[in-house]
Design an enzyme around this catalytic site. Structure first.
Site, mmCIF file in Angstrom:
data_model
loop_
_atom_site.group_PDB
_atom_site.id
_atom_site.type_symbol
_atom_site.label_atom_id
_atom_site.label_comp_id
_atom_site.label_asym_id
_atom_site.label_seq_id
_atom_site.Cartn_x
_atom_site.Cartn_y
_atom_site.Cartn_z
ATOM 1 N N GLU A 109 26.786 22.681 23.103
ATOM 2 C CA GLU A 109 26.421 21.753 24.180
ATOM 3 C C GLU A 109 25.435 22.381 25.163
ATOM 4 O O GLU A 109 24.702 21.670 25.857
ATOM 5 C CB GLU A 109 27.692 21.278 24.916
ATOM 6 N N HIS A 115 30.802 8.607 29.951
ATOM 7 C CA HIS A 115 31.675 8.056 28.919
ATOM 8 C C HIS A 115 32.390 6.816 29.443
ATOM 9 O O HIS A 115 32.964 6.845 30.517
ATOM 10 C CB HIS A 115 32.704 9.114 28.509
ATOM 11 N N HIS A 172 30.695 13.016 31.153
ATOM 12 C CA HIS A 172 31.411 13.543 30.007
ATOM 13 C C HIS A 172 30.663 14.642 29.271
ATOM 14 O O HIS A 172 31.250 15.605 28.811
ATOM 15 C CB HIS A 172 31.676 12.381 29.055
ATOM 16 N N GLY A 187 30.509 32.927 25.244
ATOM 17 C CA GLY A 187 31.199 31.658 25.007
ATOM 18 C C GLY A 187 31.794 31.630 23.619
ATOM 19 O O GLY A 187 31.135 31.955 22.634
ATOM 20 N N LEU A 191 31.038 17.968 18.215
ATOM 21 C CA LEU A 191 31.805 18.948 17.438
ATOM 22 C C LEU A 191 30.990 19.330 16.209
ATOM 23 O O LEU A 191 30.891 20.496 15.826
ATOM 24 C CB LEU A 191 33.146 18.351 17.036
ATOM 25 N N ARG A 229 24.260 10.939 23.218
ATOM 26 C CA ARG A 229 24.943 11.476 22.045
ATOM 27 C C ARG A 229 25.935 10.464 21.497
ATOM 28 O O ARG A 229 26.648 9.816 22.249
ATOM 29 C CB ARG A 229 25.701 12.747 22.434
ATOM 30 N N GLY A 253 33.721 28.784 22.404
ATOM 31 C CA GLY A 253 34.161 27.446 22.003
ATOM 32 C C GLY A 253 33.766 27.247 20.559
ATOM 33 O O GLY A 253 33.576 28.214 19.810
ATOM 34 N N LEU A 254 33.635 25.996 20.146
ATOM 35 C CA LEU A 254 33.305 25.769 18.739
ATOM 36 C C LEU A 254 32.018 26.474 18.352
ATOM 37 O O LEU A 254 31.933 27.119 17.302
ATOM 38 C CB LEU A 254 33.188 24.272 18.469
ATOM 39 N N ARG A 291 27.921 4.709 23.844
ATOM 40 C CA ARG A 291 28.547 4.979 25.138
ATOM 41 C C ARG A 291 27.714 4.539 26.327
ATOM 42 O O ARG A 291 28.238 3.982 27.291
ATOM 43 C CB ARG A 291 28.806 6.475 25.246
HETATM 44 C C1 LIG Z 1 37.600 15.487 26.960
HETATM 45 C C2 LIG Z 1 36.526 15.658 25.943
HETATM 46 C C3 LIG Z 1 36.641 15.059 24.695
HETATM 47 C C4 LIG Z 1 35.651 15.207 23.730
HETATM 48 N N1 LIG Z 1 35.809 14.604 22.517
HETATM 49 C C5 LIG Z 1 34.862 14.806 21.560
HETATM 50 C C6 LIG Z 1 35.024 14.266 20.249
HETATM 51 O O1 LIG Z 1 36.005 13.594 19.951
HETATM 52 N N2 LIG Z 1 34.055 14.507 19.333
HETATM 53 C C7 LIG Z 1 32.954 15.244 19.628
HETATM 54 O O2 LIG Z 1 32.127 15.433 18.746
HETATM 55 N N3 LIG Z 1 32.791 15.773 20.853
HETATM 56 C C8 LIG Z 1 33.700 15.579 21.820
HETATM 57 N N4 LIG Z 1 33.517 16.132 23.061
HETATM 58 C C9 LIG Z 1 32.380 17.009 23.311
HETATM 59 C C10 LIG Z 1 32.633 18.374 22.706
HETATM 60 O O3 LIG Z 1 33.987 18.699 22.806
HETATM 61 C C11 LIG Z 1 31.852 19.480 23.390
HETATM 62 O O4 LIG Z 1 30.531 19.109 23.539
HETATM 63 C C12 LIG Z 1 31.888 20.749 22.557
HETATM 64 O O5 LIG Z 1 33.197 21.063 22.181
HETATM 65 C C13 LIG Z 1 31.259 21.893 23.291
HETATM 66 O O6 LIG Z 1 31.460 23.072 22.549
HETATM 67 P P1 LIG Z 1 30.755 24.411 22.974
HETATM 68 O O7 LIG Z 1 31.195 25.431 22.012
HETATM 69 O O8 LIG Z 1 29.305 24.166 23.120
HETATM 70 O O9 LIG Z 1 31.299 24.711 24.440
HETATM 71 P P2 LIG Z 1 32.793 24.964 25.013
HETATM 72 O O10 LIG Z 1 33.838 24.636 24.048
HETATM 73 O O11 LIG Z 1 32.837 24.325 26.359
HETATM 74 O O12 LIG Z 1 32.869 26.518 25.188
HETATM 75 C C14 LIG Z 1 32.206 27.181 26.205
HETATM 76 C C15 LIG Z 1 32.565 28.631 26.133
HETATM 77 O O13 LIG Z 1 31.710 29.360 26.988
HETATM 78 C C16 LIG Z 1 32.465 30.224 27.798
HETATM 79 N N5 LIG Z 1 31.671 30.431 29.006
HETATM 80 C C17 LIG Z 1 31.054 29.503 29.786
HETATM 81 N N6 LIG Z 1 30.360 30.103 30.748
HETATM 82 C C18 LIG Z 1 30.530 31.426 30.592
HETATM 83 C C19 LIG Z 1 30.049 32.562 31.287
HETATM 84 N N7 LIG Z 1 29.228 32.465 32.327
HETATM 85 N N8 LIG Z 1 30.448 33.784 30.841
HETATM 86 C C20 LIG Z 1 31.275 33.911 29.767
HETATM 87 N N9 LIG Z 1 31.721 32.866 29.071
HETATM 88 C C21 LIG Z 1 31.357 31.639 29.490
HETATM 89 C C22 LIG Z 1 33.792 29.575 27.952
HETATM 90 O O14 LIG Z 1 34.760 30.531 28.255
HETATM 91 C C23 LIG Z 1 33.975 28.974 26.564
HETATM 92 O O15 LIG Z 1 34.483 29.955 25.706
HETATM 93 C C24 LIG Z 1 34.508 15.969 24.031
HETATM 94 C C25 LIG Z 1 34.384 16.570 25.287
HETATM 95 C C26 LIG Z 1 35.363 16.423 26.239
HETATM 96 C C27 LIG Z 1 35.169 17.040 27.580
#
Ligand SMILES: Cc1cc2nc3c(=O)[nH]c(=O)nc-3n(C[C@H](O)[C@H](O)[C@H](O)COP(=O)(O)OP(=O)(O)OC[C@H]3O[C@@H](n4cnc5c(N)ncnc54)[C@H](O)[C@@H]3O)c2cc1C
Ligand code: SF4
Ligand code: FES
Lengths: 657, 253
Positions: free
Chosen positions: A445, A265, A421, A39, A461, A455, A41-42, A329
């Site tokens: 997450e 949400h 959400h 993964g 983030l 949350r 993401g952030l 929320r």
């Molecule tokens: C629409 C929306 C708006 C939001 N707004 C806010 C906000 O304003 N402020 C805030 O604090 N939070 C907000 N959130 C919540 C926040 O964005 C997320 O909780 C956070 O970004 C999750 O980050 P992460 O790195 O944990 O996961 P993600 O960014 O979801 O990344 C997951 C990663 O894992 C990879 N992955 C998943 N499964 C597999 C697998 N089996 N094999 C290989 N790769 C895999 C994906 O490719 C991706 O790269 C929001 C969420 C949403 C949905």
């Protein structure tokens, strides 16, 4: 006994003490150590970049075609940090306190305090990377407020904060790719964890372009795979968000923490029909300026503009005068559901409430006229100026609303309804973010850690980046320092062989069912069960029924599934099938957890446990614990409790009145 | 907004793999609601294809809210379809009427080979970023965020460029398959900020070199990219890129 390994000592010294005493890996040894990150993401991108910079050999994986597309990109509203740039009484302690309270006293004090401590560093780091946060005319950073707090501590980049933060982390990651410290595998999906002598030592993943299975070794494995809100089928998550990485690890021995804690949400665009494939969030920041209301009369079919002021019920302002439209929320969502269930909903489905910007537009217009020193401005001009201000703050959100609904939110109030959400639950981790499998970490997450039962906005983030930039680079060293003598294990090891065979067999089984039901139709049914019975309000009877229905659904899945195409090719239906298979099993555990928790707290509302005014009623005497579930066998889990000790904060009934 | 249902004819590009030469196939779709998104219409069609034992159409998508940059379809000759400042995932069926025929193809560019049906390989974009699309600052090196005030208009302009979602529509729209709009958005984002200044010259030189290496075409200023860009990335970024490039080549030995 579950040991969270929280360092001893006063709360504000725990993290400092930990960092001062944890073991380190010297630079020469780091070069020999391989780390797998699932993964980007952030959480994952920040971890991959930071560990690459430190000199570890990193392999990172994501299922999209680029790490820049992880669902973090969609976060709109902002990111919290205890900078107190506004001089409005913020501090590390207050951010800590708000988060603990917002989580309804179901989070760990030690973790949350650390989160608040590093929050300020995150903003510094992001600005240094070139994240273009919103600024004031003096050139300094701007802040806005978010739900559940009374200070302005949220940093933002219009309605695209997640995008800008992720691009910052992505660029840092790509820089490490260029330097050869990180190897990036896109369009790859992790399907199994490999354990050797009880420790996490690698993964099996599938190349989504050609279907080939691959084995990858790592001295440690970090899961940063995001949330599992798509268990409900409809959610604000991206289509590909899934639970597979953490679910497979759960089945291999990692405990699952508080699976039932889901965030619904309050402000999303309502469902428009059966074709609906996902739901779109309207950022919580909109509640800063927008006012939420329904008609005072049941079943009122007049257009919103035709309903006079005194026939509108601004129910949040009425019920919660202190926080008004900015209650957390969970509270806002339940209040919307209550009004709609009672027959006051609006729109054709009657499953919606209004989010109204008329007053805000007028107010901003007047301020703007004042700023420009204009007098005798006509009402129309004021409205026009107000619209411009609103456009600058929320323009992209308003555009999005219009594209989806075909209605102009500058003219008519938006219709909104709660939607799934965020998932507070996730793999149980200790203070070092390690799961119950040694060497297996979980960040962002995907873990259960810092948000308790609910949350606060703009805190995910913050947590994802805290975990990746500032926590795991320290805590992983503490583990790997004992591993410097372990040579890379060849992937011909029997454990890799066995894991790969298990994946192969699962895929073959799915493909050979050749039944009549599509993956999508089964997923939809799961979603409906979960939303109806494990959604905004839950009760014992419904949850028991849900478990039976999910077990039945699982049988149908494994006997009547239809997947087109082949295995050794790009096959999105097959990818989806594997994810839905895991969602089905997770759904059952979520219901079990919700059934076990006989109290209401945060996003978990058990109808049997509410105050006379319909607020959540906690039972601290019985449930002041994290429920960590151990997988035993099909449909069989054992509950472990991590008792939460509050040394600093005195749990009380949350009040936002 | 009145809602209505429609029957449509879709002509969709089908290509089983990189090696396959590909062809159009025609599919009728019935009872499509004007409230559906374009991709939801594809969901409906794919469900039907699966039920009939046929291979569903592969297409890229993830967020379905116009921000991840994953979705990529050329609709009736226009990348992302008929709406302005829009991604295909946000296109809704009220853009169409009963009886319409719609032609759907993948992005077409040498640097974006088709993987299957409407799915293309855009990893060349990541490699352009790897060549210099970042500020070299390790975690932990940062000073206080407010230690460096940045003029609001500069910060806003930088943000406007950073809003690029890396979708590649600009390339698909360009008759030369040039990636200049994408590249210039990144160069502008970073060049407009004081933090990005130290690496300005090497960044632009290296990124342009990588773009050429990937096989993207040259820019002849036709502006099709700007017109098609879902995030309205401005052509002025290309002017800035050219300036930056010129400056960098003049001052390097
Ligand atoms: C629409 C929306 C708006 C939001 N707004 C806010 C906000 O304003 N402020 C805030 O604090 N939070 C907000 N959130 C919540 C926040 O964005 C997320 O909780 C956070 O970004 C999750 O980050 P992460 O790195 O944990 O996961 P993600 O960014 O979801 O990344 C997951 C990663 O894992 C990879 N992955 C998943 N499964 C597999 C697998 N089996 N094999 C290989 N790769 C895999 C994906 O490719 C991706 O790269 C929001 C969420 C949403 C949905
Ligand atoms: S410049 Fe526009 S069209 Fe090109 S990749 Fe960026 S967002 Fe897409
Ligand atoms: S699917 Fe994310 S931008 Fe279209």
């Amino acid at each position: 006994m579950l040991d969270a390994k929280i360092p001893s000592g006063p709360l504000e010294q725990k993290w400092g003490n930990y960092k001062g005493h944890c073991k380190l890996v010297n630079p020469a040894n780091k070069r020999k150590i391989e780390v797998i990150i699932v993964g980007t993401g952030l959480a994952g991108a920040s971890a991959a970049a930071s560990l690459g910079e430190l000199g570890y050999k990193v392999k990172a994986f994501c299922f999209q075609d680029s790490p820049r597309r992880a669902h973090s990109i969609a976060a709109q509203g902002g990111i919290n940090a205890a900078k107190n740039y506004q001089n409005d009484g913020d501090s590390i302690y207050r951010l800590f306190y708000d988060t603990i309270k917002g989580g309804d006293y179901r989070a760990r004090e030690g973790n949350v305090h650390r989160l608040a401590e590093v929050s300020a560093n995150i903003i510094d780091q992001c600005v240094a990377q070139g994240v273009p946060f919103a600024r004031e005319y003096g050139g300094l950073l701007s802040n806005r407020s978010f739900g559940g707090t009374q200070v302005q501590r949220t940093f933002y980049a219009a309605g695209q904060t997640g995008q800008q933060l992720l691009i910052g982390a992505y660029q840092a990651l790509e820089r490490q790719v260029a330097l050869g410290n990180v190897k990036m595998y896109t369009r790859h999906e992790m399907l199994e964890i490999v354990k050797i002598d009880g420790k996490a030592r690698g993964i099996i993943c599938r190349n989504l372009i050609n279907g080939e299975l691959e084995r990858h070794f790592g001295h440690a494995v970090l899961l940063c795979s995001g949330g599992y809100g798509n268990v409900f089928y409809l959610s604000t998550n991206a289509m590909g968000c899934n639970t597979t990485a953490i679910w497979k690890s759960h089945k291999a021995g990692a405990y699952f923490g508080n699976p039932c804690f889901t965030q619904i949400h309050p402000t999303c665009i309502p469902v428009s029909g059966d074709h609906q494939s996902k739901l779109t969030l309207m950022s919580e920041s909109l509640r800063n300026d927008g006012r939420i209301w329904v008609p005072k009369k049941q079943g009122d079919n007049r257009k919103p503009g035709d309903i006079p002021e005194d026939e509108r019920d601004y129910y949040l302002e009425r019920r919660y005068p202190a926080f008004g439209n900015l209650v957390p929320r969970d509270v806002a969502s339940r209040a919307a559901k209550e009004r709609c269930d009672a027959g006051y909903g609006v729109g054709s489905s009657k499953q919606a409430v209004y989010l109204d910007y008329a007053v805000a537009i007028e107010r901003y217009g007047k301020i703007e006229a004042g700023k420009q020193g204009k007098e005798n401005v006509s009402a129309e001009e004021i409205i026009a100026m107000g619209k411009d201000v609103v456009k600058e703050k929320y323009g992209n959100l308003f555009d999005m609303y219009e594209k989806i609904t075909g209605e102009n939110p500058y003219e008519v109030p938006m219709r909104i309804y709660p939607a799934v959400h965020y998932t507070m639950g996730g793999l149980w981790v200790d203070y070092e973010l390690m799961t119950t499998i040694p060497g297996l970490y979980c960040l962002g997450e995907a873990n259960f850690s810092d948000h308790g039962a609910n949350r606060l906005g703009a805190s995910a983030l913050m947590q994802g980046l805290a975990d990746g930039y500032f926590v795991v680079p320290y805590t992983i060293g503490n583990y790997l320092a004992d591993d410097i003598r372990t040579a890379s294990i060849p992937t011909s090891h029997p454990a890799f062989e066995a894991a790969e065979n298990a994946v192969k067999e699962r895929i073959n089984t799915m493909m050979s069912i050749k039944g009549s039901q599509t993956v999508e139709s089964l997923h939809k049914r799961l979603g409906k069960i979960m939303w109806d019975k494990c959604g905004m309000a839950r009760n014992a009877e419904g949850l028991k029924k849900a478990i039976a229905e999910i077990q039945q659904l699982k049988k149908e899945f494994w006997s009547d599934l239809k997947i087109p195409g082949g295995i050794n090719e790009m096959n999105p239906e097959l990818d989806k099938a594997g994810r839905v298979a895991d969602f089905i099993e997770l759904g059952e555990l979520m219901c079990l957890d919700a059934l076990n928790r006989e109290e209401s707290c945060g996003g978990h509302f058990r109808e049997e446990h509410q105050t006379e005014e319909g607020e959540a009623l906690r039972h601290d005497d019985k449930f002041m614990y994290v429920a960590a579930w151990e997988y035993k066998a099909d449909h069989e889990w054992q509950l472990h409790k991590e008792v939460l000790e509050y040394e600093e904060v005195k749990p009380s009934q949350r009040s936002y009145k | 907004m009145e809602h209505y249902n429609m029957n449509l004819t879709l002509k969709v590009w089908r290509q089983s793999s990189k090696q396959d030469s590909g062809r159009f196939e025609t599919y009728p779709v019935k009872n499509i609601s004007s409230e559906m998104s374009f991709l939801e219409m594809f969901d409906v069609l794919n469900e039907e294809l699966i039920r009939d034992g046929k291979d569903p159409i592969a297409f890229d998508h993830d967020c379905r809210e116009g921000i991840c940059g994953m979705c990529s379809m050329v609709i009736d000759g226009k990348p992302h379809g008929p709406w302005k400042a829009n991604t295909v995932c946000q296109l809704h069926m009220r853009a169409y009427n009963d009886g319409d025929t719609i032609v759907i193809e993948p992005w077409r560019a040498n640097a974006f080979p088709v993987l299957k049906d409407l799915v293309v390989d855009r990893s060349s974009f990541d490699r352009i970023i790897q060549a210099g699309g970042y500020i070299s600052v390790n975690t932990g090196n940062a000073v206080d965020a407010n230690a460096l005030p940045i003029e609001k208009d500069k910060a806003d302009a930088s943000f406007a460029a950073a809003a690029c979602i890396g979708c590649g529509a600009c390339v698909a729209a360009c008759k030369n398959s040039s990636a200049m709009l994408f590249l210039s958005a990144k160069v502008s984002h970073l060049a407009l900020l004081p933090q990005g200044s130290p690496e300005r010259k090497t960044r632009v030189m290296n990124m342009v070199a990588q773009m050429d290496k990937e096989g993207f075409g040259g820019c002849t200023n036709t502006g099709a990219c700007e017109a098609t860009c879902p995030k309205e990335i401005s052509l002025s970024n290309i002017a800035r890129l050219n300036q930056e490039y010129l400056l960098a080549s003049l001052t390097s030995e």
